[in-house]
Design an enzyme around this catalytic site. Sequence first.
Site, PDB file in Angstrom:
ATOM      1  N   ASP A 141       1.084  -1.277  -0.058  1.00 26.06           N
ATOM      2  CA  ASP A 141      -0.200   0.206   0.328  1.00 26.06           C
ATOM      3  C   ASP A 141       0.882   1.056  -0.315  1.00 26.06           C
ATOM      4  O   ASP A 141       2.001   0.934   0.789  1.00 26.06           O
ATOM      5  CB  ASP A 141      -0.877   0.099   1.236  1.00 26.06           C
ATOM      6  N   LYS A 142       0.542   2.134  -0.311  1.00 23.08           N
ATOM      7  CA  LYS A 142       1.164   3.241  -0.830  1.00 23.08           C
ATOM      8  C   LYS A 142       1.685   3.697   1.062  1.00 23.08           C
ATOM      9  O   LYS A 142       2.463   4.060   0.582  1.00 23.08           O
ATOM     10  CB  LYS A 142       0.268   4.740  -0.814  1.00 23.08           C
TER      11      LYS A 142
END
EC number: 5.4.99.23
Length: 317
Positions: A141-142
Amino acid sequence: MPTEQVTLTEEMIGWRLDRALASLITRLSRERLKNLISSGCVSNSQGALVRDPAFKIKSLDCFTVDIPLPRPAHNEPQDIPLEIVFEDEHLLVVNKPAGMVVHPAAGNYDNTLVNALLYHCAGKLSGIGGVARPGIVHRIDKDTSGLLVVAKTDPAHAGLAAQFADHSINRRYRAIVDGHPSLQGHVDAPLARSSVNRQKMAIVSDGRGKRAVTHYRMITPLKNASLIECRLETGRTHQVRVHMSSIGHSLLGDPVYGRSKKAHHALLQSLAFQRQALHAAHLGFIHPISGKQVDFDAEMPQDMQLLFKMLMISNRN
């Protein structure tokens, strides 16, 4: 915007909408049609949007599919600093910082890991992932930090992808969670897109989900919190976040699945900690070319180390 108008046939009664459309619009993949349905690009003969790919066909209806023109890939090389943990002519392992998106997508067309890799590798990345995701074998994930392996050649990409597919990759995360889970345990619960909020993942029991297994163990008990290690048997989107939340121990700072206590909320605000406390700390696999086992580790980044330190201090008081 191009559109496709299709009329269902009698044999499609009882089919899922995405399956029916895929059989009629063969130039688009079923996955692409799923995304179009979920994005509100499909309407019935009355003009009503149908957003559920699993919608069951009950009558011979007509559907209109709006197909947005593809946006050119914005994969420009960008001189963005990278922490390279390992590199040879076949692959590299990078320690991704929190806040960096892995590859360009809607809303994030530059300053991604792919942009940085194109600059660092002078464009010499595996093409199996297509022009939008050169070299990308897996993602995190970012707002999750930590280790990713990137393929520079197609044979390396194929070899790594096979290991991810058979779940032989050793992936371990460090997470700071709410409360005190058992000293060790596991969550075996299938995950799928939430039928209520398509931006979220959810544990499901309706057959839509993919098997997801997370093993966890306590490392350090803290003040109303714990530092734990999570070992992934599978690697589904948001897996650690959803699984730990499901047993009442959500990740501190998680804006989607978190339920931080007031005391934690105040601490997170004081530290300007604005992400889930999750770090991909260990990555182990068989080198796809040499055949040797390789293992890599990355310490928690400064923001998580500071959060851990402050919780340790609170625990002593």
